[in-house]
Scaffold this motif. Structure first.
Motif: not given
Ligand code: CA
Ligand code: NG6
Length: 513
Positions: A34-37, A74-76, A127-129, A273-275, A325-328, A355-357
């Motif tokens: 998941a993304d940002d979950l 973060t994601s990358t 999905g997201k790369w 649940v990314h923006v 998930s990829d990050n918080g 949080n994330k970041y």
């Molecule tokens: Ca993310």
């Protein structure tokens, strides 16, 4: 990674109960990413305002980890580390990637997909790369096959978004080419300047009929939502945000059906649940938490569709699923979706600070669940300290893959942790904040290296960076929310962690631990 050869832990062989002459069938592996979950976003992790019955089912039938971490906030960098087993901070070019970044993982690098492929798996990504495509940043021709894509990284099939839903190009890439390419609308992409006559969120806010921005996200408008970066064309190939979850799920299900007879590895990386959060209308308004809550429900639906497919095909028993998930969590991440206002007591980061970041735990503490009915006894909760950096070596040992020398250098074989047969904590893990500050987490301690930057991120949402000009040390056994910096009371611990960080930073593929 190394220990996988010295001490081969082979659960397939060791705990196999089938008759000795029967060939051992390798499990299918699905990594649901998941993304940002956030840690607190799922019902089985305490969420109250959103129902996640399908993820709950996974947890009930598997092991739910309470102390698992993404490699970065973060994601990358997180995805880079997960897929290569190498800390992203070893390379300068692994920060949050633009949609026109060149492919960050080099074709010569060994990836998790290569690993599965090397022992006979069929592999796919959905999905997201967000790890770049093509040879060179900014030089892709999106109207032709890309010269470098996931086929060069061990994936037999891919149906992906180049970066994030908030970054152009807003089209799916299927096997290195724009999916549903529309030759009447050639695609151009720039992260420097707009194309003449094209509206932008900044100049034409009246065109933002689906979602308005809260900060940034004011360039090209696609589907009534402004993005980061400029894009022209796309026509029929442009995605509709409300269909992204359906689209990646349908493609993944088709793949499972086609390859049900072979062992397969699927990297299923959701946009949720990314923006920009803009779930399908059948989820909208269902949770009372606005688009963010509804996107969690949509994520759960995707999980349910995959589970249903495995059930129908009789693949449930020997399919190993890891969900994470990829990050918080992040609440306001740049669109006016009322995520903050509608939380109603929901705590996306669970008990963690930040949080994330952030360098605080909320940056990288994430949900993690594993299910593999054939080998893992379900209904368990594990508090073992774990990092996603170790998943490649661990899964590699499970499938008896051989790693070429110098690959996955930061990944340790912790397969026993994943399968619940070994509950000893990893002695330390490293976490990377968005500003590249590194922290060390042990089961008892958290050390955050000094950073002179601001206390809060500077571009809008109220998120603590975790920055402090002097070292921070928290005693996690009693101070899980990182409130009391006791570095001055334990200089010896601070030195110990500083020395460890220095040592890990110096490692190369020749000197890996
Ligand atoms: Ca993310
Ligand atoms: C930030 C974006 C944010 C998100 C993030 C990457 C702005 C103001 N913010 O720059 O919305 O896209 O990058 O998120 O543009 S990640 O989960 O893919 O790392």
């Amino acid at each position: 990674m190394k220990s996988s050869f010295i001490l081969p832990l082979l659960p397939l062989v060791v705990t196999q109960t089938v008759h000795a002459t029967e060939p051992v069938k390798k499990p299918n592996v699905i990594l649901i990413y998941a993304d940002d979950l956030g840690y607190g976003d799922l019902e089985c992790y305490g969420a109250k305002n959103v129902k996640t019955p399908n993820v709950n089912r996974l947890a009930k039938e598997g092991i739910r980890f309470t102390n698992a971490h993404a490699v970065a906030a973060t994601s990358t960098p997180s995805r880079y580390s997960l897929l290569t087993g190498e800390y992203a901070w070893r390379r300068p070019d692994t920060d949050v990637a633009a949609g026109n970044a060149g492919m960050i993982i080099r074709p010569t690098q060994y990836t998790m997909a290569d690993m599965f492929k090397s022992v006979g798996y069929t592999t796919a990504a959905f999905g997201k790369w967000h790890l770049g495509l093509g040879d060179k940043t900014g030089e892709q021709d999106w109207n032709a096959p890309l010269p470098a894509s996931l086929g060069d990284l061990g994936f037999d099939y891919h149906y992906i978004m180049a970066a994030t839903a908030d970054r152009v190009p807003c089209v799916f890439i299927e096997n290195g080419q724009v999916a549903n390419y529309d030759s009447s609308a050639p695609i151009e992409v720039s992260y420097e300047r707009n194309f003449e006559g094209e509206p932008t969120g900044r100049n034409n806010p009246e065109l933002l009929y689906n979602l308005k921005s809260s900060h940034g996200h004011d360039m090209t408008i696609v589907n009534g939502i402004a993005r980061i970066g400029y894009m022209k064309g796309g026509g029929k190939a442009l995605w509709k945000d409300e269909n992204i979850a359906d689209s990646i799920t349908t493609h993944a299900i088709d793949f499972i059906k086609q390859h049900q007879k072979e062992p397969f590895f699927i990297y299923f990386a959701t946009n949720d649940v990314h923006v920009p959060r803009f779930p399908h209308e059948r989820f909208r308004g269902k949770t009372g938490m606005g688009h963010r809550g509804d996107a969690i429900a949509q994520f759960d639906w995707c999980v349910g569709e995959l589970l249903k497919t495995l059930d129908q095909l009789g693949l449930t028993e020997n399919t190993l699923i890891i969900l994470s998930s990829d990050n918080g969590a992040v609440v306001d991440d740049g669109y006016a979706d009322q995520a903050e206002e509608l939380l109603n007591g929901h705590q996306p980061s669970g008990p963690w600070r930040g949080n994330k970041y952030s360098a605080f735990e909320g940056g990288t503490a994430i949900p993690a669940i594993i299910r593999w009915p054939k080998q893992i006894q379900g209904g368990r909760v594990s508090d073992v300290l774990m990092s996603q950096i170790d998943w490649i070596a661990s899964l590699g040992s499970l499938i008896q893959a051989r790693f070429p020398k110098g690959t996955a250098i930061d990944s340790h074989n912790r397969i026993g942790n994943l399968l619940g047969t070994d509950n000893t904590h990893r002695s330390w893990i490293i976490e990377q904040a968005a500003n590249k500050t590194l922290s060390i987490r042990t089961i008892d301690w958290k050390y955050i290296e000094p950073h002179d930057g601001p206390k809060m991120i500077t571009w809008g949402p109220k998120i603590e960076t975790g920055n402090h000009p002097t070292p921070q040390l928290y005693y996690m056994k009693q101070d899980t929310s990182e409130q009391e910096n006791i570095a001055h009371l334990h200089p010896e611990k601070v030195f110990e962690f500083q020395a460890l960080l220095r040592k890990v930073r110096k490692q190369t593929n020749q000197t890996a631990l």
